[in-house]
Design a protein around this motif. Structure first.
Motif, mmCIF file in Angstrom:
data_model
loop_
_atom_site.group_PDB
_atom_site.id
_atom_site.type_symbol
_atom_site.label_atom_id
_atom_site.label_comp_id
_atom_site.label_asym_id
_atom_site.label_seq_id
_atom_site.Cartn_x
_atom_site.Cartn_y
_atom_site.Cartn_z
ATOM 1 N N VAL A 32 10.465 -57.865 38.288
ATOM 2 C CA VAL A 32 9.796 -58.899 37.500
ATOM 3 C C VAL A 32 9.663 -58.396 36.069
ATOM 4 N N ARG A 56 10.472 -62.409 44.323
ATOM 5 C CA ARG A 56 10.036 -63.797 44.107
ATOM 6 C C ARG A 56 8.583 -63.982 44.547
ATOM 7 N N ALA A 57 8.164 -63.293 45.611
ATOM 8 C CA ALA A 57 6.765 -63.344 46.049
ATOM 9 C C ALA A 57 5.864 -62.700 45.001
ATOM 10 N N GLU A 58 6.295 -61.553 44.461
ATOM 11 C CA GLU A 58 5.530 -60.888 43.401
ATOM 12 C C GLU A 58 5.443 -61.778 42.159
ATOM 13 N N LEU A 59 6.535 -62.454 41.837
ATOM 14 C CA LEU A 59 6.575 -63.366 40.694
ATOM 15 C C LEU A 59 5.558 -64.495 40.870
ATOM 16 N N THR A 60 5.519 -65.088 42.043
ATOM 17 C CA THR A 60 4.571 -66.165 42.344
ATOM 18 C C THR A 60 3.137 -65.664 42.208
ATOM 19 N N ASP A 61 2.881 -64.462 42.730
ATOM 20 C CA ASP A 61 1.541 -63.874 42.656
ATOM 21 C C ASP A 61 1.131 -63.602 41.206
ATOM 22 N N ARG A 62 2.024 -63.015 40.434
ATOM 23 C CA ARG A 62 1.697 -62.708 39.033
ATOM 24 C C ARG A 62 1.463 -63.987 38.226
ATOM 25 N N ARG A 63 2.276 -65.010 38.477
ATOM 26 C CA ARG A 63 2.095 -66.282 37.757
ATOM 27 C C ARG A 63 0.759 -66.927 38.116
ATOM 28 N N ALA A 64 0.327 -66.793 39.368
ATOM 29 C CA ALA A 64 -0.954 -67.366 39.794
ATOM 30 C C ALA A 64 -2.127 -66.608 39.168
ATOM 31 N N PRO A 67 -1.653 -67.103 34.531
ATOM 32 C CA PRO A 67 -0.894 -68.284 34.123
ATOM 33 C C PRO A 67 -0.614 -68.352 32.621
ATOM 34 N N ARG A 72 9.511 -63.584 34.555
ATOM 35 C CA ARG A 72 10.811 -63.995 35.067
ATOM 36 C C ARG A 72 11.350 -62.912 36.007
#
Length: 84
Positions: A32, A56-64, A67, A72
């Motif tokens: 990421v 992709r799971a780490e990306l989702t977590d970081r975006r949450a 924000p 990317r």
């Protein structure tokens, strides 16, 4: 994606002769990155891994959790090609 075609494109980009050797191995890692405004550049965060799903799971977590920041996923490939 064809790794063989990608590697051939890389060989062409560095000026190797057309049809140069076959790819003997390809290593792939995922990570990421976060946009760093002060340097106007993407910076890697966390550890690289071999699993796209994990990144992709780490990306989702970081975006949450953050924000307000831009994240990317990136993939890096390293190939070894035997040249004649």
């Amino acid at each position: 994606m064809s790794w063989e075609l990608l590697c051939q494109a890389c060989l062409k980009a560095i000026g190797a002769a057309p049809g140069a050797g076959e790819t003997s191995s390809v290593e792939t890692s995922w990570q990421v990155q976060v946009w760093h405004d002060a340097t106007r550049a993407w910076r890697s965060v966390g550890r690289p891994c071999t699993s796209e799903a994990a990144v992709r799971a780490e990306l989702t977590d970081r975006r949450a959790r953050h924000p307000e920041l831009l994240f990317r996923p990136v993939v890096r490939t390293i190939s070894e090609t035997v040249l004649p």
